[in-house]
Motif scaffolding. Structure first.
Motif, PDB file in Angstrom:
ATOM      1  N   ALA A 176      21.030 -59.454  38.041  1.00  0.00           N
ATOM      2  CA  ALA A 176      22.008 -59.076  39.064  1.00  0.00           C
ATOM      3  C   ALA A 176      21.417 -58.138  40.106  1.00  0.00           C
ATOM      4  O   ALA A 176      21.791 -56.963  40.197  1.00  0.00           O
ATOM      5  N   THR A 177      20.521 -58.657  40.910  1.00  0.00           N
ATOM      6  CA  THR A 177      19.903 -57.835  41.945  1.00  0.00           C
ATOM      7  C   THR A 177      20.896 -57.418  43.033  1.00  0.00           C
ATOM      8  O   THR A 177      20.591 -56.525  43.832  1.00  0.00           O
ATOM      9  N   GLU A 178      22.062 -58.053  43.049  1.00  0.00           N
ATOM     10  CA  GLU A 178      23.075 -57.702  44.044  1.00  0.00           C
ATOM     11  C   GLU A 178      23.930 -56.505  43.615  1.00  0.00           C
ATOM     12  O   GLU A 178      24.662 -55.939  44.434  1.00  0.00           O
ATOM     13  N   GLN A 179      23.804 -56.076  42.361  1.00  0.00           N
ATOM     14  CA  GLN A 179      24.682 -55.031  41.837  1.00  0.00           C
ATOM     15  C   GLN A 179      23.993 -53.669  41.908  1.00  0.00           C
ATOM     16  O   GLN A 179      23.645 -53.068  40.893  1.00  0.00           O
ATOM     17  N   VAL A 180      23.819 -53.185  43.112  1.00  0.00           N
ATOM     18  CA  VAL A 180      23.169 -51.896  43.328  1.00  0.00           C
ATOM     19  C   VAL A 180      24.173 -50.752  43.383  1.00  0.00           C
ATOM     20  O   VAL A 180      23.781 -49.585  43.515  1.00  0.00           O
ATOM     21  N   THR A 181      25.446 -51.065  43.275  1.00  0.00           N
ATOM     22  CA  THR A 181      26.504 -50.057  43.395  1.00  0.00           C
ATOM     23  C   THR A 181      27.138 -49.796  42.039  1.00  0.00           C
ATOM     24  O   THR A 181      27.598 -50.735  41.379  1.00  0.00           O
ATOM     25  N   PRO A 236       9.309 -72.179  32.024  1.00  0.00           N
ATOM     26  CA  PRO A 236       9.752 -70.931  32.660  1.00  0.00           C
ATOM     27  C   PRO A 236      10.968 -70.336  31.949  1.00  0.00           C
ATOM     28  O   PRO A 236      11.876 -71.065  31.542  1.00  0.00           O
ATOM     29  N   GLN A 237      10.960 -69.004  31.783  1.00  0.00           N
ATOM     30  CA  GLN A 237      12.095 -68.322  31.167  1.00  0.00           C
ATOM     31  C   GLN A 237      12.955 -67.610  32.206  1.00  0.00           C
ATOM     32  O   GLN A 237      14.110 -67.296  31.938  1.00  0.00           O
ATOM     33  N   TYR A 238      12.380 -67.368  33.374  1.00  0.00           N
ATOM     34  CA  TYR A 238      13.099 -66.705  34.463  1.00  0.00           C
ATOM     35  C   TYR A 238      13.089 -67.607  35.681  1.00  0.00           C
ATOM     36  O   TYR A 238      12.061 -68.198  36.024  1.00  0.00           O
ATOM     37  N   GLN A 239      14.233 -67.705  36.316  1.00  0.00           N
ATOM     38  CA  GLN A 239      14.350 -68.567  37.492  1.00  0.00           C
ATOM     39  C   GLN A 239      15.172 -67.849  38.557  1.00  0.00           C
ATOM     40  O   GLN A 239      16.275 -67.375  38.286  1.00  0.00           O
ATOM     41  N   GLN A 240      14.652 -67.776  39.750  1.00  0.00           N
ATOM     42  CA  GLN A 240      15.355 -67.103  40.839  1.00  0.00           C
ATOM     43  C   GLN A 240      16.054 -68.154  41.694  1.00  0.00           C
ATOM     44  O   GLN A 240      15.603 -68.515  42.775  1.00  0.00           O
ATOM     45  N   GLY A 243      18.764 -63.907  40.072  1.00  0.00           N
ATOM     46  CA  GLY A 243      18.038 -64.758  39.137  1.00  0.00           C
ATOM     47  C   GLY A 243      18.807 -65.063  37.872  1.00  0.00           C
ATOM     48  O   GLY A 243      19.951 -64.633  37.691  1.00  0.00           O
ATOM     49  N   GLN A 244      18.159 -65.794  36.982  1.00  0.00           N
ATOM     50  CA  GLN A 244      18.772 -66.202  35.728  1.00  0.00           C
ATOM     51  C   GLN A 244      17.701 -66.327  34.647  1.00  0.00           C
ATOM     52  O   GLN A 244      16.603 -66.836  34.899  1.00  0.00           O
ATOM     53  N   ILE A 245      18.037 -65.865  33.448  1.00  0.00           N
ATOM     54  CA  ILE A 245      17.241 -66.167  32.267  1.00  0.00           C
ATOM     55  C   ILE A 245      17.694 -67.531  31.774  1.00  0.00           C
ATOM     56  O   ILE A 245      18.886 -67.758  31.557  1.00  0.00           O
ATOM     57  N   ILE A 246      16.761 -68.430  31.578  1.00  0.00           N
ATOM     58  CA  ILE A 246      17.103 -69.818  31.286  1.00  0.00           C
ATOM     59  C   ILE A 246      17.261 -70.070  29.790  1.00  0.00           C
ATOM     60  O   ILE A 246      18.138 -70.836  29.364  1.00  0.00           O
TER      61      ILE A 246
END
Length: 387
Positions: A24-29, A106-110, A169-172
Motif C-alpha cells: 500500500a504505497t498510497e497509504q502515507v497518511t 515472481p513473488q512481488y508484482q507492481q 503492488g501485490q504479493i502474489i
C-alpha cells in the motif's frame, strides 16, 4: 550476526499471510485523523460498515483517548511526516528484496489496483476525497469504459465508476514467499526454531528469555502479541488487536479473469484479490483483544456482500480471522529499549505490516549493527507512550 528466529506459527496464521497481499504505497497518511473520526459513524458495523469495537477489551478506553489526541492537527502532521518517510519507497524495498530472493516465479508484482463505486453519490464523494489526498508516489486515473465493462461482466451488481491506481503492488504467493524467505535465511546461516516465547524478563539491565540461552541482542517483532511479550519490561504498551476477516474460495478463471488486479469495492469496504488458484475477499477493522473469539457475523457479512456482487466465492470456501497490531497513533513502534540495553522492538505496523516489512528489516539491521540509520526512528519510540 549469528541469528536465531523463534516463531511458533508454522501454519502461517498471522495477519500478514492472510491479508489482501496489497503493498500500500498510497497509504502515507495515518488513520489517526479528524477525517477518519468524521467518517466513523457511517462505517460502523451496526449500520452495515466494517468498523467495530469490543468495549469489553481491557484498555480500550485509554486507547481511544490516545487515538483522539494523535488525531489533533499538530500530532497528525508529525505522524504523517514520519509515516510518509517509511512508506514512500516501500515499492523500491520490495523490488530489492524480490531480486535478492531470485525466485523461480515472481513473488512481488507492481500492477496497481482498482477502486470501484456503485452509485453516482459515492463516486463523486470518494473520487473527490482521493483527489484531495496525499498518496505518496502512487497515482491514479479514471477507469476506462472498457475496463469498467470488463469487470461488470464478472459481477451481478452494476458499477457506476472507478479509478485505477499505479505504483502500488501485490504479493502474489503468500505461502511461497514465506517459504523462500525462510529458506534464504537458513541458507545464510540463520537458525529457525518453531518455539513460543512467553514474557521477557529484566535481569541486571538486560532482557532474557525464560528457558533459552542468553542472547546478546533480542528483537521483539511479534505482531499483536508483542505487548504481552514486553509486559514485564515495558508495561502498558497500548497495543490493540485490530482484527480482520477473510473468506476464500477456489478461483474460477472463467468468472474472475487472471489479469484483474486487486479490486476494492469501496462502498462495502471490501478488497478482492487472487492468489494463484484461490480468490480472497478481505474486510473489517475490529478493535478487540488478541484472544477474543471470532464474530461469525463478520463472515456472514462477507458472504452477503459476495453474493450481492456476484463474486465467485462459492467453491471449497474457507474463512479466517486474525489480528493486526495497532497502536493508537497508527504508527509502528521501532527502536531500542531504554530499560534493557540488549532489547529492540519492531511491531505495531497496523495495515502496513506487509508493505513495510523490507524497510523495517533494513532499519532494524542498521540499528542493531550500530550502523548509520537511513532515517530517524525517534517518532516510533515506545517512549512516546511513556512505557
Amino acid at each position: 550476526m549469528d541469528v536465531t528466529v523463534l516463531d511458533n506459527d508454522p501454519e502461517l496464521n498471522a495477519a500478514s499471510w492472510n491479508n489482501a497481499g496489497h503493498i500500500a504505497t498510497e497509504q502515507v497518511t495515518p488513520l489517526a485523523s479528524f477525517a477518519a473520526i468524521k467518517s466513523a459513524p457511517k462505517r460502523l458495523f451496526r449500520v452495515g460498515g466494517a468498523l467495530d469495537f469490543d468495549f469489553s477489551t481491557p484498555g480500550i478506553g485509554g486507547w481511544i483517548w490516545r487515538y483522539l489526541k494523535a488525531s489533533t492537527p499538530g500530532n497528525f502532521a508529525k505522524g504523517k511526516a514520519a509515516l510518509t518517510e517509511l512508506v514512500i519507497d516501500a515499492a523500491t524495498h520490495w523490488q530489492a528484496l524480490a531480486a535478492e530472493l531470485n525466485s523461480a516465479q515472481p513473488q512481488y508484482q507492481q500492477q496497481g489496483h482498482w477502486v470501484l463505486w456503485e452509485s453516482p453519490k459515492s463516486s463523486e464523494k470518494s473520487r473527490a476525497a482521493w483527489q484531495g489526498a496525499d498518496i505518496g508516489k502512487a497515482t491514479f486515473t479514471d477507469l476506462e469504459a472498457s475496463q469498467l465493462s470488463h469487470i461488470e461482466q464478472q459481477l451481478s451488481e452494476p458499477m457506476h465508476a472507478g479509478i485505477a491506481f499505479s505504483g502500488t503492488g501485490q504479493i502474489i504467493r503468500h505461502k511461497t514467499l514465506a517459504a523462500e524467505l525462510k529458506a534464504a535465511f537458513i541458507a545464510a546461516g540463520g537458525r529457525w526454531r518453531e518455539l513460543a516465547v512467553g514474557k521477557l524478563r529484566l535481569r541486571e539491565g538486560r532482557a532474557v528469555i525464560d528457558g533459552f540461552e542468553s542472547f546478546d541482542q533480542i528483537l521483539v517483532c511479534g505482531g499483536a502479541a508483542s505487548a504481552k511479550v514486553l509486559a514485564d519490561i515495558h508495561p502498558g504498551v497500548p497495543l490493540l488487536a485490530e482484527r480482520g476477516y477473510h473468506i476464500e474460495a477456489d478461483w474460477d478463471p472463467a468468472r474472475w479473469p487472471a489479469e484483474l488486479p486487486p479490486v476494492v469495492f469501496e462502498d462495502r469496504s471490501l478488497i478482492v484479490t487472487r492468489f494463484e488458484n484461490r480468490l480472497r475477499a478481505c474486510s473489517f477493522v475490529e478493535l478487540s483483544s488478541l484472544d477474543a473469539k471470532p464474530d461469525p457475523r463478520k463472515w456472514q457479512q462477507l458472504l452477503r456482500h459476495s453474493a450481492e456482487l456476484g463474486l465467485p466465492l462459492t467453491d471449497n470456501i474457507s474463512q479466517w480471522h486474525g489480528a493486526r497490531p495497532t497502536l493508537p497513533d497508527y504508527l509502528p513502534a521501532m527502536g531500542q529499549s531504554d530499560k534493557a540495553n540488549n532489547l529492540y522492538y519492531a511491531f505495531g505496523h497496523q495495515h502496513l505490516g506487509l508493505t513495510l516489512a523490507p524497510v523495517t528489516g533494513k532499519l532494524m539491521a542498521q540499528l542493531m549493527g550500530d550502523k548509520k540509520l537511513s532515517q530517524s526512528l525517534t517518532a516510533f519510540s515506545l517512549s512516546r507512550f511513556g512505557c
